[in-house]
Design a protein around this motif. Structure first.
Motif, PDB file in Angstrom:
ATOM      1  N   SER A 102      10.971  11.218   4.197  1.00 42.24           N
ATOM      2  CA  SER A 102      10.501  10.565   5.431  1.00 42.24           C
ATOM      3  C   SER A 102      10.383   9.054   5.280  1.00 42.24           C
ATOM      4  O   SER A 102      10.288   8.331   6.259  1.00 42.24           O
ATOM      5  CB  SER A 102       9.166  11.168   5.890  1.00 42.24           C
ATOM      6  OG  SER A 102       8.098  10.646   5.128  1.00 42.24           O
ATOM      7  N   TYR A 103      10.367   8.556   4.043  1.00 43.91           N
ATOM      8  CA  TYR A 103      10.250   7.111   3.839  1.00 43.91           C
ATOM      9  C   TYR A 103      11.571   6.387   4.073  1.00 43.91           C
ATOM     10  O   TYR A 103      11.600   5.171   4.155  1.00 43.91           O
ATOM     11  CB  TYR A 103       9.834   6.797   2.396  1.00 43.91           C
ATOM     12  CG  TYR A 103       8.512   7.381   1.950  1.00 43.91           C
ATOM     13  CD1 TYR A 103       7.498   7.651   2.860  1.00 43.91           C
ATOM     14  CD2 TYR A 103       8.272   7.640   0.606  1.00 43.91           C
ATOM     15  CE1 TYR A 103       6.297   8.176   2.433  1.00 43.91           C
ATOM     16  CE2 TYR A 103       7.069   8.162   0.179  1.00 43.91           C
ATOM     17  CZ  TYR A 103       6.080   8.436   1.090  1.00 43.91           C
ATOM     18  OH  TYR A 103       4.898   8.943   0.661  1.00 43.91           O
TER      19      TYR A 103
ATOM     20  N   VAL B  13       9.382   5.566  11.271  1.00 46.07           N
ATOM     21  CA  VAL B  13       8.246   5.022  10.531  1.00 46.07           C
ATOM     22  C   VAL B  13       6.973   5.786  10.905  1.00 46.07           C
ATOM     23  O   VAL B  13       6.194   6.197  10.039  1.00 46.07           O
ATOM     24  CB  VAL B  13       8.074   3.510  10.803  1.00 46.07           C
ATOM     25  CG1 VAL B  13       6.800   2.999  10.134  1.00 46.07           C
ATOM     26  CG2 VAL B  13       9.279   2.745  10.265  1.00 46.07           C
ATOM     27  N   ALA B  16       6.856   8.986   9.183  1.00 53.61           N
ATOM     28  CA  ALA B  16       6.464   8.858   7.777  1.00 53.61           C
ATOM     29  C   ALA B  16       4.937   8.800   7.647  1.00 53.61           C
ATOM     30  O   ALA B  16       4.349   9.418   6.766  1.00 53.61           O
ATOM     31  CB  ALA B  16       7.099   7.610   7.151  1.00 53.61           C
ATOM     32  N   LYS B  99       4.443   5.329  -5.500  1.00 55.18           N
ATOM     33  CA  LYS B  99       4.455   5.113  -4.047  1.00 55.18           C
ATOM     34  C   LYS B  99       4.747   3.654  -3.720  1.00 55.18           C
ATOM     35  O   LYS B  99       5.345   3.360  -2.689  1.00 55.18           O
ATOM     36  CB  LYS B  99       3.109   5.513  -3.453  1.00 55.18           C
ATOM     37  CG  LYS B  99       2.826   6.988  -3.617  1.00 55.18           C
ATOM     38  CD  LYS B  99       2.681   7.650  -2.289  1.00 55.18           C
ATOM     39  CE  LYS B  99       2.576   9.157  -2.448  1.00 55.18           C
ATOM     40  NZ  LYS B  99       2.907   9.861  -1.236  1.00 55.18           N
ATOM     41  N   ARG B 100       4.300   2.755  -4.601  1.00 60.28           N
ATOM     42  CA  ARG B 100       4.583   1.336  -4.352  1.00 60.28           C
ATOM     43  C   ARG B 100       6.050   1.033  -4.587  1.00 60.28           C
ATOM     44  O   ARG B 100       6.614   0.147  -3.968  1.00 60.28           O
ATOM     45  CB  ARG B 100       3.713   0.456  -5.253  1.00 60.28           C
ATOM     46  CG  ARG B 100       2.303   0.296  -4.712  1.00 60.28           C
ATOM     47  CD  ARG B 100       1.413  -0.398  -5.729  1.00 60.28           C
ATOM     48  NE  ARG B 100       1.919  -1.694  -6.100  1.00 60.28           N
ATOM     49  CZ  ARG B 100       1.897  -2.198  -7.340  1.00 60.28           C
ATOM     50  NH1 ARG B 100       1.395  -1.481  -8.318  1.00 60.28           N
ATOM     51  NH2 ARG B 100       2.349  -3.384  -7.583  1.00 60.28           N
ATOM     52  N   ALA B 101       6.663   1.775  -5.514  1.00 61.37           N
ATOM     53  CA  ALA B 101       8.083   1.547  -5.774  1.00 61.37           C
ATOM     54  C   ALA B 101       8.938   2.176  -4.679  1.00 61.37           C
ATOM     55  O   ALA B 101       9.986   1.662  -4.323  1.00 61.37           O
ATOM     56  CB  ALA B 101       8.467   2.112  -7.133  1.00 61.37           C
ATOM     57  N   LEU B 102       8.482   3.295  -4.138  1.00 61.72           N
ATOM     58  CA  LEU B 102       9.206   3.960  -3.052  1.00 61.72           C
ATOM     59  C   LEU B 102       8.986   3.171  -1.763  1.00 61.72           C
ATOM     60  O   LEU B 102       8.019   2.434  -1.641  1.00 61.72           O
ATOM     61  CB  LEU B 102       8.664   5.378  -2.857  1.00 61.72           C
ATOM     62  CG  LEU B 102       8.983   6.385  -3.956  1.00 61.72           C
ATOM     63  CD1 LEU B 102       8.200   7.667  -3.711  1.00 61.72           C
ATOM     64  CD2 LEU B 102      10.468   6.676  -4.000  1.00 61.72           C
ATOM     65  N   PRO B 103       9.899   3.348  -0.807  1.00 64.50           N
ATOM     66  CA  PRO B 103       9.710   2.592   0.436  1.00 64.50           C
ATOM     67  C   PRO B 103       8.707   3.246   1.381  1.00 64.50           C
ATOM     68  O   PRO B 103       8.958   3.351   2.573  1.00 64.50           O
ATOM     69  CB  PRO B 103      11.121   2.574   1.029  1.00 64.50           C
ATOM     70  CG  PRO B 103      11.777   3.778   0.475  1.00 64.50           C
ATOM     71  CD  PRO B 103      11.183   4.041  -0.861  1.00 64.50           C
ATOM     72  N   MET B 104       7.588   3.685   0.878  1.00 63.20           N
ATOM     73  CA  MET B 104       6.554   4.224   1.761  1.00 63.20           C
ATOM     74  C   MET B 104       6.095   3.101   2.684  1.00 63.20           C
ATOM     75  O   MET B 104       5.842   1.990   2.223  1.00 63.20           O
ATOM     76  CB  MET B 104       5.376   4.725   0.943  1.00 63.20           C
ATOM     77  CG  MET B 104       4.253   5.258   1.800  1.00 63.20           C
ATOM     78  SD  MET B 104       2.880   5.896   0.823  1.00 63.20           S
ATOM     79  CE  MET B 104       2.325   4.426   0.018  1.00 63.20           C
ATOM     80  N   PRO B 105       6.003   3.365   4.009  1.00 64.07           N
ATOM     81  CA  PRO B 105       5.568   2.280   4.887  1.00 64.07           C
ATOM     82  C   PRO B 105       4.192   1.789   4.450  1.00 64.07           C
ATOM     83  O   PRO B 105       3.323   2.611   4.153  1.00 64.07           O
ATOM     84  CB  PRO B 105       5.493   2.929   6.274  1.00 64.07           C
ATOM     85  CG  PRO B 105       6.045   4.287   6.141  1.00 64.07           C
ATOM     86  CD  PRO B 105       6.206   4.621   4.698  1.00 64.07           C
ATOM     87  N   PRO B 106       3.991   0.484   4.378  1.00 60.83           N
ATOM     88  CA  PRO B 106       2.697  -0.019   3.910  1.00 60.83           C
ATOM     89  C   PRO B 106       1.608   0.480   4.855  1.00 60.83           C
ATOM     90  O   PRO B 106       1.802   0.531   6.057  1.00 60.83           O
ATOM     91  CB  PRO B 106       2.843  -1.535   3.972  1.00 60.83           C
ATOM     92  CG  PRO B 106       4.011  -1.800   4.837  1.00 60.83           C
ATOM     93  CD  PRO B 106       4.881  -0.597   4.820  1.00 60.83           C
TER      94      PRO B 106
END
Lengths: 302, 257
Positions: A102-103, B13, B16, B99-106
């Motif tokens: 989902s990211y 987004v 997510a 999680k910081r390395a992955l593109p998790m929405p901030p």
């Protein structure tokens, strides 16, 4: 050559008194597999974490697709497998993959992820109940699920059995063939040998060798000679082919590039010489030689 | 070097964010050692002090006052533990780094945890209210019940921020102890168990320094059980605490990860 899609430019990183990276230049081009080799503490993981934007360089800079690695736009194009990552124990494998998918703007199809990572039979299981090797495979699935242009893999095959390791290698080759660039840190030289287009060897925060696998191997084409001989260590030390000599009781140990020439001289110097052994330095031993030239002969790679 | 391939639609987004919240919920649900104490503790205290030890004349009025206090006690836990202990553990175990390395929405990470804290607070308070209305015979107008619930659920936020701060400062091993060291004394010093006016004078003067005091006064006021009725002022104080704790925690997270 094309513009690099990820690079470190004279990157410096210090932790207190320790300099983990001491002016490292590194480029990754699209579609290549770059292996970062080096002993523990050489700075491999630090280099990766600068490229991922997890840490800031104290000097120089890191870029991903020409952007600051901390930018989301850059990170949406990469996949990551870190060395230590305790994922949510109580979530099922399928859930972890769907969450990570989902990211990403355009993730891979779910079925394809499971197939590529070889985890179809693990999907309904809780992550916390998996074995170490199974966990690594799930982490690998998370790394590839976003269909990234660059894949960062920090020691991906540690803890995998031989079958799983071979399967992962096969997948990595498929990914590279499809145009994905990969940065791989590894302890296993055979892994770099099997996969890498290019190898960079790090030691004490610096890149000490870089090039194709063959070029690196040529770099370290040393032989080890061991025999029982009365010849004093000083004698072969003066010969041009010899890089290291050591006496251990009645045994003489020599590391040399041109073993044949050394043997001729040695046999001429000592007709009583016996128990002769000549071995090609294994990649692992050779690797120790480039990373630690001074102490090379003492370190017998197990 | 930007191209269309990396643009991400706002619906994706948003998805997510929701996925993050959904899986955080599933995770807590599957970790009864977190979910059960958080939900049941305040009700057990209430049963003990407002029902079993509180029989006789005027008991319903006393129980209504206790309901306000214990409900605040109840909402502190999901915020403090959910953020403090869980963030500390996830930081230590490398999940936060990944999680910081992955593109998790901030923001998705904190949003999910915040939503869960509010949800667990709501469940804990509703259970408490059920006990109050049945076993303790508390009677209040419906508006008071709902005002108390709303105040409690929103009141989780300063404790989330305080928990986050603890989670960024302390390791996973130490976090539960530190959180308890904040949770229990603050509950007492803020007058959640005993009315403030029964505490020694210097403790009364110190009380405004604790976030729980302000939420406690709001809870009493909106449920018509006394309190000082300066709801706006207390709300402002809580907002101030929230922003301050959160800002310090964010700074530390960005620096240290």
């Amino acid at each position: 050559m094309s513009t690099p899609i990820a690079q470190l430019q004279h990157a410096v990183k210090r932790y207190g008194q320790v300099t983990a990276l001491d002016g490292v230049d590194l480029q990754l081009h699209s579609g290549e597999l770059l292996a970062l080799l080096g002993p523990n503490g050489a700075g491999k993981s630090t280099a990766v974490s600068l490229l991922l934007g997890l840490q800031r360089a104290d000097g120089g800079c890191a870029t991903l697709f020409g952007l600051d690695p901390q930018w989301l736009e850059a990170r949406r194009r990469i996949g990551v497998m870190l060395q230590e990552a305790a994922l949510q124990q109580s979530l099922r494998v399928e859930e972890l993959i769907r969450l990570t998918m989902s990211y990403y703007p355009r993730p891979r199809a779910f079925g394809e992820v499971a197939l590529l990572a070889g985890i179809e039979e693990l999907l309904p299981r809780r992550y916390g109940k998996l074995s170490g090797g199974q966990k690594r495979r799930v982490q690998f699935a998370l790394a590839i699920c976003g269909d990234p242009e660059i894949l960062f893999l920090d020691e991906p095959t540690v803890g995998l059995d031989i079958g799983a390791r071979t399967a992962m290698w096969k997948t990595l080759r498929t990914l590279v063939a499809d145009g994905c660039a990969i940065v791989l840190t590894t302890h296993y030289l055979e892994e770099a040998e099997a996969l890498a287009d290019r190898v960079a060897v790090l030691a004490r925060g610096k890149i000490i060798a870089e090039g194709s696998v063959d070029a690196i191997r040529a770099h370290v084409a040393q032989r080890r000679i061991r025999c029982i001989s009365a010849v004093p260590a000083e004698t072969p030390r003066g010969w041009p082919e010899v890089s290291h000599v050591e006496r251990e009781g009645e045994h003489l140990r020599i590391v040399a590039k041109d073993a044949e020439a050394v043997l001729r001289r040695l046999l001429a110097a000592d007709p009583e010489l016996r128990d002769l052994e000549v071995r090609r330095a294994g990649l692992a031993e050779a690797f120790v030689e480039i990373t630690n030239p001074s102490g090379a002969a003492q370190k017998e790679a197990a | 070097m930007m191209d269309a391939a990396i643009a991400m639609s706002s619906t994706r987004v948003a998805r997510a964010w929701l996925m993050e919240a959904k899986y955080e919920f599933l995770r807590l649900l599957r970790t009864p050692s977190f979910a059960l104490p958080t939900i049941l503790f305040p009700s057990l205290f209430f049963l003990l002090f407002a029902v079993l030890f509180n029989a006789g004349a005027g008991s319903a009025e006393a129980a209504a006052r206790m309901l306000a206090g214990y409900s605040v006690f109840g909402v502190m836990a999901p915020g403090l533990f959910g953020f403090g202990v869980i963030v500390a553990l996830e930081r230590e175990h490398g999940l936060l780094t990944l999680k910081r390395a992955l593109p998790m929405p901030p923001g998705a990470y904190l949003f999910a945890k915040m939503l869960m804290a509010m949800l667990f607070a709501a469940i804990a308070v509703l259970l408490l209210m059920l006990l109050a209305a049945t076993l303790a015979h508390v009677r209040m107008p419906l508006t008071d019940w709902s005002a108390l619930l709303a105040a409690d659920v929103l009141g989780v936020l300063p404790f989330c921020a305080l928990g986050l701060l603890v989670g960024t400062l302390v390791g996973g091993q130490g976090a539960p102890a530190v959180v308890n060291l904040i949770y229990l004394p603050m509950s007492f010093l803020s007058g959640l168990w005993l009315p403030l006016k029964l505490l020694p004078r210097f403790l009364q003067e110190l009380a405004p320094a604790w976030p729980a005091t302000h939420l406690g006064q709001i809870a009493l006021s909106v449920s018509g059980q006394g309190g000082d009725h300066r709801v706006a002022m207390h709300a402002l104080a809580l907002a101030g605490f929230t922003v301050a704790f959160f800002a310090i925690a964010q700074r530390r997270l960005r620096k240290k990860g």
